[in-house]
Design an enzyme around this catalytic site. Sequence first.
Site, PDB file in Angstrom:
ATOM      1  N   ASP A  52      44.019  44.680  28.219  1.00  0.00           N
ATOM      2  CA  ASP A  52      43.412  43.802  29.203  1.00  0.00           C
ATOM      3  C   ASP A  52      44.261  42.528  29.216  1.00  0.00           C
ATOM      4  OD1 ASP A  52      41.536  42.693  30.990  1.00  0.00           O
ATOM      5  OD2 ASP A  52      40.423  41.800  29.324  1.00  0.00           O
ATOM      6  N   ASP A  54      42.927  38.793  30.248  1.00  0.00           N
ATOM      7  CA  ASP A  54      42.206  37.597  29.807  1.00  0.00           C
ATOM      8  C   ASP A  54      41.593  37.794  28.426  1.00  0.00           C
ATOM      9  OD1 ASP A  54      42.485  36.035  32.280  1.00  0.00           O
ATOM     10  OD2 ASP A  54      41.255  37.622  33.160  1.00  0.00           O
ATOM     11  N   ASP A 202      25.991  33.915  41.409  1.00  0.00           N
ATOM     12  CA  ASP A 202      26.842  33.895  42.599  1.00  0.00           C
ATOM     13  C   ASP A 202      27.826  32.729  42.561  1.00  0.00           C
ATOM     14  OD1 ASP A 202      25.509  36.105  43.506  1.00  0.00           O
ATOM     15  OD2 ASP A 202      24.275  35.036  44.978  1.00  0.00           O
ATOM     16  N   ARG A 205      30.552  33.616  40.159  1.00  0.00           N
ATOM     17  CA  ARG A 205      31.392  34.636  40.799  1.00  0.00           C
ATOM     18  C   ARG A 205      32.335  34.002  41.816  1.00  0.00           C
ATOM     19  NH1 ARG A 205      28.236  37.649  45.071  1.00  0.00           N
ATOM     20  NH2 ARG A 205      28.763  35.638  46.026  1.00  0.00           N
ATOM     21  N   ASP A 206      31.810  33.061  42.594  1.00  0.00           N
ATOM     22  CA  ASP A 206      32.633  32.427  43.626  1.00  0.00           C
ATOM     23  C   ASP A 206      33.759  31.592  43.033  1.00  0.00           C
ATOM     24  OD1 ASP A 206      31.123  33.604  45.575  1.00  0.00           O
ATOM     25  OD2 ASP A 206      29.927  31.827  46.037  1.00  0.00           O
TER      26      ASP A 206
END
Length: 498
Positions: A52, A54, A202, A205-206
Amino acid sequence: MTWKKAQRCMSVMLMCRHLYLVPSIMSNLLNPDAIFSNNEMSLSDIEIYGFDYDYTLVFYSKHLHTLIYNAARDLLINEHRYPAEIRKYDYDPNFAIRGLHYDVHRALLMKIDAFHYIQLGTVYRGFSVVPDEEVIAMYDGSHVPLEQMSDFYGKSSQGNTMKQFMDIFSLPEMTLLSCVNDYFMKNNIEYEPVHLYKDVKDSIRDVHIKGIMYRAIEYVCYAEQTRAVLAKLANHGKKMFLITNSPSSFVDKGMRFIVGKDWRDLFDVVIVQADKPNFFNDKRRPFRKVNEKGVLLWDKIHKLQKGQIYKQGNLYEFLKLTAWRGSKVLYFGDHIYSDLADLTLKHGWRTGAIIPELRTEIKIMNTERYVQTMTWLQTLTGLLEHMQVHKDPDSQMILQEWKKERKEMREMTKNFFNSQFGSLFRTDQNPTYFLRRLSRFADVYMASLSCLLNYDPDYTFYPRRTPLQHELPAWSDQLCTGTFRIPFLQEMVHIDKY
């Protein structure tokens, strides 16, 4: 001699043994740069190493979490119309730990053990701890039924009321939830907890989707000898690949910073925006090549070429195009669910978990104060088990004193790691739910990839054979037969880890 005096003499005797054992225990300390094994695995069987991005190939300073928190907080205010007063809440990097559960309907953040029991004293509404009696009343005890727990990937869905935060990037999200809850509670503002959870989710997420985090990231990334690890594997003829959910421009900037502009030469395959864990399960999405300018090409992919970057795709097509055998692959990631669970359960890959918190916790466990506290805590537990059969008033009074002292020492032990939630790996007496999943989905785990530099490429990792409960003599048997001994720190730590 009266029973009360005999009890005190025994307590003094055991304290003396405790003080005598501490120097011996201090000579058996753990190496924070070691690799710990849940399952036997030989590196000689591994031909292909996957990573992966990060918190696996690169790490970030805590300033990144502050950036994510501030950006999400501003989105809450500007786009979701939350009160501007929540700007007064700054990010606290010492509040939450990874692996906590959040009750979406009750707006409670808490720590749960491997048996679905809530650790009392770790349930928070905002920044206020919820009294034990209130927790017990809400949950009809301290056990969380299976149907209320988070789903397989730690999410609250299909009736599950709990969300488990497994990602290191989720630390700002937990803190922001607690900040808004705290503001509403202190100002007597009625609100719907489910809406708050969704709005915060949200907003976080944004921050990722809109690129707010990615535009300001190159100056905060660092790596612990990542290039040295990759070079070592390449020199031993190992194939390597990268599968990440991050976008190509972000990965390219970071890898140029920590490895060099030729970083792609080290990898046989590079896949970005893979959308894990869907990447491991969805057979429908084809790969798309990304050119040097970041433009997606429409060509049909017949082969995954070294030096190129691909987007999306799926694991089944990946194995078909590379002709690699899953049993020869070892994949490293920091997210127990998104990175490792499907690979070990469905595809037979070997898996390695990167747990940055591990190094800090081991260093704490190696301190003399921690050793003394844990040794005496174990001693008190043995005394309680042995002496509980005596029902006379004097004995019961002493037992109550010992129980009180044991409770105080448990709180002290928790505070060694995190004042609110304690260790990532343990509740008072049980492994955490986080550790349960780590033990199930990771063959090995370590603080960082740099730990690989301490091992030969054909090294075999053997898990410690830790005694099962029925294989150990009871504390009372040890006390009565004179064979009483306190487990060395090494033994206690290995028991803690499995």
